[in-house]
Design an enzyme around this catalytic site. Structure first.
Site, PDB file in Angstrom:
ATOM      1  N   ARG A  46     -66.398 -97.774  56.011  1.00 40.80           N
ATOM      2  CA  ARG A  46     -66.537 -96.302  55.872  1.00 40.80           C
ATOM      3  C   ARG A  46     -67.557 -95.788  56.879  1.00 40.80           C
ATOM      4  O   ARG A  46     -67.401 -94.715  57.449  1.00 40.80           O
ATOM      5  CB  ARG A  46     -66.929 -95.906  54.446  1.00 40.80           C
ATOM      6  CG  ARG A  46     -67.240 -94.416  54.334  1.00 40.80           C
ATOM      7  CD  ARG A  46     -67.258 -93.822  52.939  1.00 40.80           C
ATOM      8  NE  ARG A  46     -67.686 -94.711  51.892  1.00 40.80           N
ATOM      9  CZ  ARG A  46     -68.951 -95.140  51.701  1.00 40.80           C
ATOM     10  NH1 ARG A  46     -69.922 -94.735  52.506  1.00 40.80           N
ATOM     11  NH2 ARG A  46     -69.222 -95.960  50.712  1.00 40.80           N
ATOM     12  N   TYR A  98     -54.266 -71.924  60.338  1.00 38.83           N
ATOM     13  CA  TYR A  98     -53.390 -72.869  59.630  1.00 38.83           C
ATOM     14  C   TYR A  98     -53.470 -72.619  58.114  1.00 38.83           C
ATOM     15  O   TYR A  98     -54.573 -72.458  57.561  1.00 38.83           O
ATOM     16  CB  TYR A  98     -53.846 -74.286  59.983  1.00 38.83           C
ATOM     17  CG  TYR A  98     -53.084 -75.377  59.293  1.00 38.83           C
ATOM     18  CD1 TYR A  98     -51.759 -75.638  59.627  1.00 38.83           C
ATOM     19  CD2 TYR A  98     -53.686 -76.152  58.304  1.00 38.83           C
ATOM     20  CE1 TYR A  98     -51.068 -76.641  58.997  1.00 38.83           C
ATOM     21  CE2 TYR A  98     -52.993 -77.167  57.678  1.00 38.83           C
ATOM     22  CZ  TYR A  98     -51.678 -77.403  58.019  1.00 38.83           C
ATOM     23  OH  TYR A  98     -50.989 -78.392  57.386  1.00 38.83           O
ATOM     24  N   ASP A 170     -60.440 -74.995  66.315  1.00 43.11           N
ATOM     25  CA  ASP A 170     -59.347 -75.906  65.984  1.00 43.11           C
ATOM     26  C   ASP A 170     -58.426 -75.942  67.205  1.00 43.11           C
ATOM     27  O   ASP A 170     -57.727 -74.971  67.497  1.00 43.11           O
ATOM     28  CB  ASP A 170     -58.622 -75.379  64.738  1.00 43.11           C
ATOM     29  CG  ASP A 170     -57.458 -76.259  64.302  1.00 43.11           C
ATOM     30  OD1 ASP A 170     -56.943 -77.027  65.150  1.00 43.11           O
ATOM     31  OD2 ASP A 170     -57.053 -76.155  63.136  1.00 43.11           O
ATOM     32  N   LYS A 195     -50.832 -84.214  65.060  1.00 45.41           N
ATOM     33  CA  LYS A 195     -49.920 -83.432  65.891  1.00 45.41           C
ATOM     34  C   LYS A 195     -49.835 -84.040  67.296  1.00 45.41           C
ATOM     35  O   LYS A 195     -49.386 -85.158  67.436  1.00 45.41           O
ATOM     36  CB  LYS A 195     -50.343 -81.962  65.879  1.00 45.41           C
ATOM     37  CG  LYS A 195     -50.723 -81.432  64.472  1.00 45.41           C
ATOM     38  CD  LYS A 195     -49.589 -81.426  63.479  1.00 45.41           C
ATOM     39  CE  LYS A 195     -50.023 -81.185  62.033  1.00 45.41           C
ATOM     40  NZ  LYS A 195     -50.877 -80.031  61.763  1.00 45.41           N
TER      41      LYS A 195
HETATM   42  C1  LIG Z   1     -51.783 -79.630  60.704  1.00 44.29           C
HETATM   43  C2  LIG Z   1     -52.910 -78.761  61.043  1.00 44.29           C
HETATM   44  C3  LIG Z   1     -54.130 -78.835  60.360  1.00 44.29           C
HETATM   45  C4  LIG Z   1     -54.350 -79.778  59.193  1.00 44.29           C
HETATM   46  O1  LIG Z   1     -54.330 -81.104  59.574  1.00 44.29           O
HETATM   47  P1  LIG Z   1     -53.797 -82.310  58.650  1.00 44.29           P
HETATM   48  O2  LIG Z   1     -53.859 -83.460  59.553  1.00 44.29           O
HETATM   49  O3  LIG Z   1     -52.415 -81.949  58.188  1.00 44.29           O
HETATM   50  O4  LIG Z   1     -54.757 -82.381  57.492  1.00 44.29           O
HETATM   51  C5  LIG Z   1     -55.163 -78.008  60.770  1.00 44.29           C
HETATM   52  N1  LIG Z   1     -54.992 -77.131  61.778  1.00 44.29           N
HETATM   53  C6  LIG Z   1     -53.838 -77.011  62.442  1.00 44.29           C
HETATM   54  C7  LIG Z   1     -53.722 -76.026  63.545  1.00 44.29           C
HETATM   55  C8  LIG Z   1     -52.759 -77.811  62.098  1.00 44.29           C
HETATM   56  O5  LIG Z   1     -51.600 -77.670  62.763  1.00 44.29           O
END
Ligand SMILES: *Cc1c(COP(=O)(O)O)cnc(C)c1O
Length: 381
Positions: A46, A98, A170, A195
């Protein structure tokens, strides 16, 4: 070292004990110590793990940051950032982020006493006007999801620097191959590595990159204290994906810009939201702060909800699925799928209409993708 080289070499020297050219999956929870408190730098997974370390070093370098922290999901990364704050602290958040980020802020952290104001971050004055004495953080996405609104990162960084608060971006939709917010003045870059970074729709993960050593120390403490960490195999899969980020993004970019231009004049389409189009209000800012436009776009189809649903179920190569950023093309209906947790009135006010569909353009052959969309748009009940 240039970007493509960093992706393959930073944190990834051949394994000293065997010469393996790929960082091994250190699938272990703990590490034997020679004497109590005497160890080789790792005590418990961890806290740290060599496979995760390699991913953290490599992705931090690609973001132009000094430090990286990996998490078990994008939301795990965001949760960890928010645990820096205390009840009564205030966060300014983009109004088109998101859906899961909004849900986390509104349904979890608001109940723990954090306060949130949602503003259109494409208008820097609106962010300045929302500042309060206890504002600690501005949280933003650019481009946003699903409306592809563009915010000027450097302009927002000037505001947060003056107010002595943090700016977190983000960067999931762009990836560091197209946009590096730390270089534009942001304090924290966050990714859902699920992604484009992972890129193959086979692993869920999250990431934070920072350059300030004190901020890194605080977040690294919280990474271990909160414990939302990725396992060694997930770290390895993400690092494997990262190696080909530059070539994949170039292919996404070629396909998406061609499809956006083609759809914009398609008879069954009312409008296309993609920053590559000169008609997009954020086009000039995007050209200034990023080196491309990304593989995600939204499309308003003619004929309302029924037509949009029909297009979504009629494509063959665009799979009907949530998520984005993988090599395979995806299509989805935000109002019913990814953004269903946003109240209908808010959706309408934002412009997430029932005829809006979102595409994540993959790296298949452009002609196949165009033929697929054309067939689906012209399908009749
Ligand atoms: C998918 C996504 C998230 C969340 O991420 P996870 O890996 O699904 O927890 C946050 N911000 C954006 C822009 C996303 O596309």
């Amino acid at each position: 070292m240039r970007f493509e080289t960093k992706a393959i070499h930073v944190g990834q020297d051949p394994d000293p004990s065997t010469g393996a050219v790929v960082v091994p999956i250190y699938q272990t929870s703990t590490y034997a110590q020679e004497d109590a408190g005497v160890h080789k730098g790792h005590e418990y997974t961890r806290t740290s793990n060599p496979t995760r370390d390699a991913l953290q070093q490599c992705l931090a370098a690609l973001e132009g940051g000094s430090f990286g922290l990996a998490f078990g999901s994008g939301l795990g990364a965001i949760t960890t950032v928010l645990t820096m704050f205390a009840a009564g602290d205030h966060v300014i958040c983009g109004d088109d982020v998101y859906g899961g980020t909004f849900r986390l802020f509104d349904k979890v952290f608001r109940h723990l006493g954090l306060e949130f104001t949602y503003v259109d971050t494409s208008k820097p004055e609106a962010v300045r006007a929302a500042l309060r004495p206890r504002t600690k953080l501005v949280w933003m996405e650019t481009p946003t999801n699903p409306l592809l609104k563009i915010s000027d990162i450097a302009a927002l960084a000037a505001i947060t620097r003056e107010a002595k608060i943090l700016l977190a971006v983000d960067n999931t939709f762009m990836s560091p191959a197209l946009q590096r917010p730390l270089e534009l003045g942001a304090d924290i870059v966050m990714h859902s590595t699920t992604k484009y970074i992972g890129g193959h729709s086979d692993v869920v993960g999250g990431f934070l990159a920072v350059s300030d050593p004190d901020l890194h120390t605080r977040l690294k403490f919280l990474q271990n204290a909160v414990g939302a960490v990725p396992g060694p195999f997930d770290s390895w899969l993400t690092l494997r994906g990262l190696k080909t980020l530059a070539v994949r993004i170039a292919a996404h970019e070629r396909n998406a810009t061609a499809i956006a231009a083609w759809l914009a004049s398609h008879p069954e389409v009312e409008g296309v939201l993609h920053p590559s189009l000169a008609s997009h209000p954020g086009h000039e800012i995007q050209k200034r702060q990023a080196s491309g436009f990304g593989g995600v776009m939204s499309v308003r189809v003619r004929g309302g909800l029924e037509a949009a649903r029909r297009v979504c179920r009629s494509t063959r190569f665009f799979f009907l699925a949530e998520s984005l950023g993988g090599v395979e093309s995806l299509i989805e209906h935000p109002a019913i799928m990814t953004h269903a947790s946003i109240p209908p009135e808010t959706r309408a006010a934002l412009g997430i209409t029932d005829n809006l569909i979102r595409l994540s353009v993959g790296i298949e052959h452009l002609d196949d993708l165009q033929e697929d969309l054309d067939r689906a748009l012209r399908a009749r009940p």
